[in-house]
Design an enzyme around this catalytic site. Sequence first.
Site, PDB file in Angstrom:
ATOM      1  N   ALA A 147       6.564  -7.772   3.399  1.00 26.62           N
ATOM      2  CA  ALA A 147       8.383  -7.196   3.901  1.00 26.62           C
ATOM      3  C   ALA A 147       7.791  -5.362   3.503  1.00 26.62           C
ATOM      4  O   ALA A 147       7.174  -4.994   2.799  1.00 26.62           O
ATOM      5  CB  ALA A 147       9.419  -7.218   2.621  1.00 26.62           C
ATOM      6  N   LYS A 148       8.586  -5.223   5.211  1.00 18.39           N
ATOM      7  CA  LYS A 148       8.722  -3.238   4.640  1.00 18.39           C
ATOM      8  C   LYS A 148       9.333  -2.945   3.841  1.00 18.39           C
ATOM      9  O   LYS A 148      10.248  -2.255   4.259  1.00 18.39           O
ATOM     10  CB  LYS A 148       8.923  -2.977   6.478  1.00 18.39           C
ATOM     11  CG  LYS A 148       7.512  -3.479   7.124  1.00 18.39           C
ATOM     12  CD  LYS A 148       7.433  -2.339   8.402  1.00 18.39           C
ATOM     13  CE  LYS A 148       7.295  -1.020   8.548  1.00 18.39           C
ATOM     14  NZ  LYS A 148       5.165  -0.855   8.070  1.00 18.39           N
ATOM     15  N   VAL A 149       8.481  -3.266   2.495  1.00 20.81           N
ATOM     16  CA  VAL A 149       9.529  -2.254   1.257  1.00 20.81           C
ATOM     17  C   VAL A 149       8.751  -0.833   1.163  1.00 20.81           C
ATOM     18  O   VAL A 149       8.158  -0.218   1.545  1.00 20.81           O
ATOM     19  CB  VAL A 149       9.405  -2.871   0.264  1.00 20.81           C
ATOM     20  CG1 VAL A 149      10.329  -2.023  -1.258  1.00 20.81           C
ATOM     21  CG2 VAL A 149       9.653  -4.804   0.332  1.00 20.81           C
ATOM     22  N   TYR A 153       5.098   1.524  -0.607  1.00 21.19           N
ATOM     23  CA  TYR A 153       4.456   2.306   0.111  1.00 21.19           C
ATOM     24  C   TYR A 153       3.948   3.596  -0.545  1.00 21.19           C
ATOM     25  O   TYR A 153       2.644   3.961  -0.094  1.00 21.19           O
ATOM     26  CB  TYR A 153       4.730   3.462   1.777  1.00 21.19           C
ATOM     27  CG  TYR A 153       5.145   2.060   2.571  1.00 21.19           C
ATOM     28  CD1 TYR A 153       4.529   2.460   3.260  1.00 21.19           C
ATOM     29  CD2 TYR A 153       5.383   1.238   2.671  1.00 21.19           C
ATOM     30  CE1 TYR A 153       3.991   1.352   4.475  1.00 21.19           C
ATOM     31  CE2 TYR A 153       5.767   0.142   3.672  1.00 21.19           C
ATOM     32  CZ  TYR A 153       4.710   0.470   4.461  1.00 21.19           C
ATOM     33  OH  TYR A 153       4.433  -0.479   5.863  1.00 21.19           O
TER      34      TYR A 153
END
Length: 304
Positions: A147-149, A153
């Site tokens: 998931a690109k949470v 990052y």
Amino acid sequence: MNGEYLPAERGFISVRTHAFAYGTGVFEGIRGYWNAETKQVYLFRLREHYQRLLNSCKILRMSLPYSVDELIASSVELVKRNDQHEDVYQRPVAYKSNEIIGVRLNGLTDDYILTSEPLGDYVSTGGLRCGVSSWRRIDDNAIPARAKVTGSYVNAAFAKTEALQNGFDEAIMLNHDGHVSEGSAENIFLIHNGEIITPAPSENILLGITRETVIQLAKNELGLTVHERQIDRTELYTADEILLCGTGAQIAPVIEVDHNPVGNGQVGPISQKLQNLYIDIVRGRNPKYLDWCTPVYAEVAAQR
């Protein structure tokens, strides 16, 4: 923003927004490529990006009131409204918008923002010098890498900052077991004896759309064998070629790892072929892959 088109300077969120305080958002990065010959902007693999966004939403217990087709239409419309005739980068973000104190995912409101702005190269595509990071890639049982949470990052920022401060262009991250995972924000491929090796999904990688594109091109266009498996750190030092890839990075060959030259220290032939193929495809110059490219200006597409 939540179904309304606004000038960017009016796209405010509150300083008390849950996602701002706790990183409870997910996002995508989408590139659009300007083709001067056809006077067209092509948005690359829109459907796959928005399908992944909605999958990320599921992991963070989010629900958006939009279908994939509606999200695709909004991307196209936003480029038109901005009258963009250049390479662009779009960032859709779904986020927890409640103004509360307290860490949780359930019972909160989910909001949505999409922006579109000009963007050139994110990293050099002419040969990167990389360092293996001391920061380990986040684990699926900590913050799921698939998931690109937004909050996750910070992990990438630690690795990228360390790399830059140590004189490198980019970081290569290992997972908790010490196997190669990915770059700070890119998937990684090694080329050895004419075969391509890339970390498997179990190695805490983002399931990259550009990664999947490279796999398809390597197999279908170059006739290469692709292995998805664990990769030891020392394989980085013996590879014939290495490349990083991602929506932002595109296809970026690596010419040095930890001050060791990759191959002969130049961009390798397979990396160059993949890079050339990719550039032609994303700019709508390869008819075989036009279904990956969504044209923004329909009247121009109709004329063709």
